[in-house]
Enzyme design. Structure first.
Site, mmCIF file in Angstrom:
data_model
loop_
_atom_site.group_PDB
_atom_site.id
_atom_site.type_symbol
_atom_site.label_atom_id
_atom_site.label_comp_id
_atom_site.label_asym_id
_atom_site.label_seq_id
_atom_site.Cartn_x
_atom_site.Cartn_y
_atom_site.Cartn_z
ATOM 1 N N GLU A 45 0.787 -1.238 0.000
ATOM 2 C CA GLU A 45 0.000 0.000 0.000
ATOM 3 C C GLU A 45 0.822 1.294 0.000
ATOM 4 O O GLU A 45 0.628 2.155 0.852
ATOM 5 C CB GLU A 45 -0.919 0.005 1.235
ATOM 6 C CG GLU A 45 -1.907 -1.127 1.223
ATOM 7 C CD GLU A 45 -2.781 -1.160 2.464
ATOM 8 O OE1 GLU A 45 -3.972 -1.434 2.307
ATOM 9 O OE2 GLU A 45 -2.271 -0.930 3.580
ATOM 10 N N VAL A 46 1.722 1.409 -0.939
ATOM 11 C CA VAL A 46 2.494 2.646 -1.039
ATOM 12 C C VAL A 46 1.869 3.500 -2.127
ATOM 13 O O VAL A 46 1.873 3.118 -3.301
ATOM 14 C CB VAL A 46 3.961 2.337 -1.393
ATOM 15 C CG1 VAL A 46 4.776 3.628 -1.411
ATOM 16 C CG2 VAL A 46 4.543 1.354 -0.393
#
Ligand code: TNX
Length: 555
Positions: free
Chosen positions: A353-354
């Protein structure tokens, strides 16, 4: 406190029988109470062992009844089994009140005592790998034999499950402590049978983690993945960057807690797990999910400004400054200290989840982090997004994402991972995320991956979920418990039980032997076990929970 005996007619446990609700001791589920029609007959299995062994069959001969003089005998006096024997004695002593001395037999076979004993033995010829074991009732008691102490330990957990639920009580119970005549041969499907605990969103201290380890060991798990850092908290002391723990560890979701493991505490947890043949895998989530680290050291931020501590539950907003060399010194120091605390082969680098980086920046960071892990003698594991970087063939990918059809986009990452030679740990959120609510009325948990009842966790095949990924690519399964909404040990237990048993069966039991009705019939007795242990759980209406334990005939 449940009793080992029941007032109703004795059930022949030596056979699988179908019996009526009344004969089964009034076992009812919430759903069967709410329907007017007569409840369907239920199956009472011959045993209630979870995960289901490869083979478990009734054998000839009388049941084994342990008495005060019963002992734990180490065949050939094997010192390697001493730790396993002492853990077994410690598990059996409180409820039985017996001393359970651990004694070495003088010759290869157990020297028969006056009373039935538990004999533990090593035999390199037992097939099926290091977890495999045989368990038999014999004229001298119960004998557990395996090629390794690990296998013997797994066998002792089966023995505990063959005893009445009252065996788990912390004070002396009347017994009798009887095991039906049985012959078990057993070995697991997968080498990775994991659970993940997020101690970052809310901190769980050493005694709570050990209590979870006890539960995991009871169901033959062998991996505990600790999610040690996230936006809301940093939970492991790093000597070279001390503010990570002292400042980064001072917050939590809602700001209602704080805490971190000192290195000494962490080593103690690792040793506790290792004695139970569970490998601890530490995760430092990078380059995203790093607000607690960014708040602790301004130089980790591209603008040299440390953000405030974060107590919300949004994801994706934070990132290490991947263009700065100090970031890699930081990663190197953290991984070096973690590797020194970690006897196991893996360091988890996160990678999920970047939203702040370009694809190239992200891949470049993951590749360097992976190299740093290798330089410190460990293998990297990361969430499935890392498959978009170049992976070393030894890197493991943890598949978690789900889409409309259950996998969607994650399928591409998984296929890319296996094309690069990586193997997968299966953690699909819609099936094994233990922080998902069971139903819309579940108080705790989230529901972004849907509602996940026991059957959703149970009824799938980890080796056949993703098109293009076959069973040989799958190392095993792992069930994460994210703790945005989970604060107490009882919260934790209600979310993991009973779903943890479905995960245990996914990881251990051959797919061809997995059958939902038989599974729930075995789970039905575990509520009594958890009552005796003082462990909380969700009384899923998908299980006809037993209210009284079956008893065994005397002969
Ligand atoms: C997704 S799963 C996350 C976590 C959250 C979780 C909540 C994964 C790799 N990332 O940061 O805690 O959902 O269910």
């Amino acid at each position: 406190m449940p009793q080992a005996s029941s007032p109703r007619p004795l059930l022949p446990l030596a056979a699988v029988i179908v019996t009526s609700l009344a004969l089964a001791g009034g076992c009812r589920s919430a759903s069967s109470l709410s329907v007017a029609a007569a409840p369907a007959p239920r199956t009472v299995p011959a045993h209630h062992v979870v995960p289901l062994p490869s083979s478990i069959t009734p054998s000839a001969g009388p049941p084994v009844t342990f008495v005060a003089a019963s002992r734990i005998v180490l065949a050939a006096g094997d010192p390697e089994l001493d730790g396993v024997a002492r853990l077994l004695a410690a598990a059996l002593t409180p409820a039985t009140g017996y001393a359970w001395p651990v004694v070495a037999s003088t010759s290869a076979g157990a020297v028969p005592g006056a009373a039935p004993d538990i004999t533990l033995a090593l035999d390199a010829a037992v097939p099926g790998g290091r977890d495999a074991y045989r368990l038999d009732t014999t004229a001298t008691g119960v004998r557990i034999v395996a090629a390794t102490p690990e296998g013997v330990f797994r066998g002792t957990q089966t023995l505990r499950q063959l005893l009445p639920p009252a065996i788990h009580a912390s004070a002396v119970q009347p017994g009798p402590w009887r095991v039906a005549p049985v012959s078990v041969t057993d070995a697991p499907r997968y080498q990775w049978r994991g659970a993940m605990l997020d101690v970052a969103r809310h901190f769980f201290g050493p005694s709570q983690v050990k209590r979870y380890i006890d539960l995991l060991a009871f169901y033959k798990f062998n991996v505990l993945h600790l999610h040690l850092s996230d936006d809301q908290g940093w939970r492991i002391e790093i000597l070279s960057w001390p503010r990570l723990a002292t400042w980064g560890g001072s917050s939590s979701v809602k700001g209602d807690g704080s805490g971190f493991f000192t290195q000494a505490e962490y080593r103690d947890i690792v040793a506790y797990a290792s004695a139970r043949f569970i490998t601890v895998i530490p995760e430092i989530d990078m380059p995203g999910h790093t607000n607690a680290a960014l708040a602790s050291y301004p130089e980790l931020n591209c603008n040299d400004v440390a953000p405030p501590l974060y107590t919300g539950i949004e994801v994706g907003f934070s990132s290490l400054c991947v263009g700065r060399e100090v970031t890699y010194r930081f990663v190197d120091d953290v991984v070096r200290e973690l590797a020194a605390l970690t006897p196991g082969p893996y360091i988890h680098i996160g990678g999920d989840e970047v939203k702040k980086l370009t694809a190239a920046e992200y891949a470049g960071f993951i590749e360097r982090a992976q190299e740093i892990v290798a330089r410190h003698g460990k293998r990297a594991i990361g969430w499935d997004e890392i498959a978009h970087a170049r992976l070393a063939p030894t890197t493991v990918v943890q598949q978690w994402r789900v889409g409309k059809n259950g996998v969607a986009d994650a399928g591409a990452a998984a296929v890319s991972a296996v094309a690069q030679g990586a193997r997968l740990v299966m953690s699909p959120a819609s099936k094994v995320y233990l922080d998902m609510k069971y139903t819309p009325s579940t108080v705790l948990g989230l529901n972004w991956a849907g509602y996940v009842e026991l059957r959703d966790t149970y009824a799938w095949d980890p080796g056949a979920l993703i098109p293009g990924v076959t069973d040989e690519h799958v190392l095993g399964v792992e069930a994460p418990l994210w703790t945005e909404t989970i604060v107490t040990m009882s919260d934790l237990e209600v979310m993991v039980l009973p779903r943890l048993l479905a995960v245990a069966d996914l990881g251990w039991t051959a797919q061809a032997s997995r059958e939902w009705n038989a599974f729930t019939a075995r789970v039905a007795m575990h509520g009594l076990r958890w009552d005796a242990m003082g462990v909380s759980y969700y009384r899923s209406p998908q299980v006809e929970w037993m209210t009284v334990a079956p008893t065994l005939p005397r002969e």
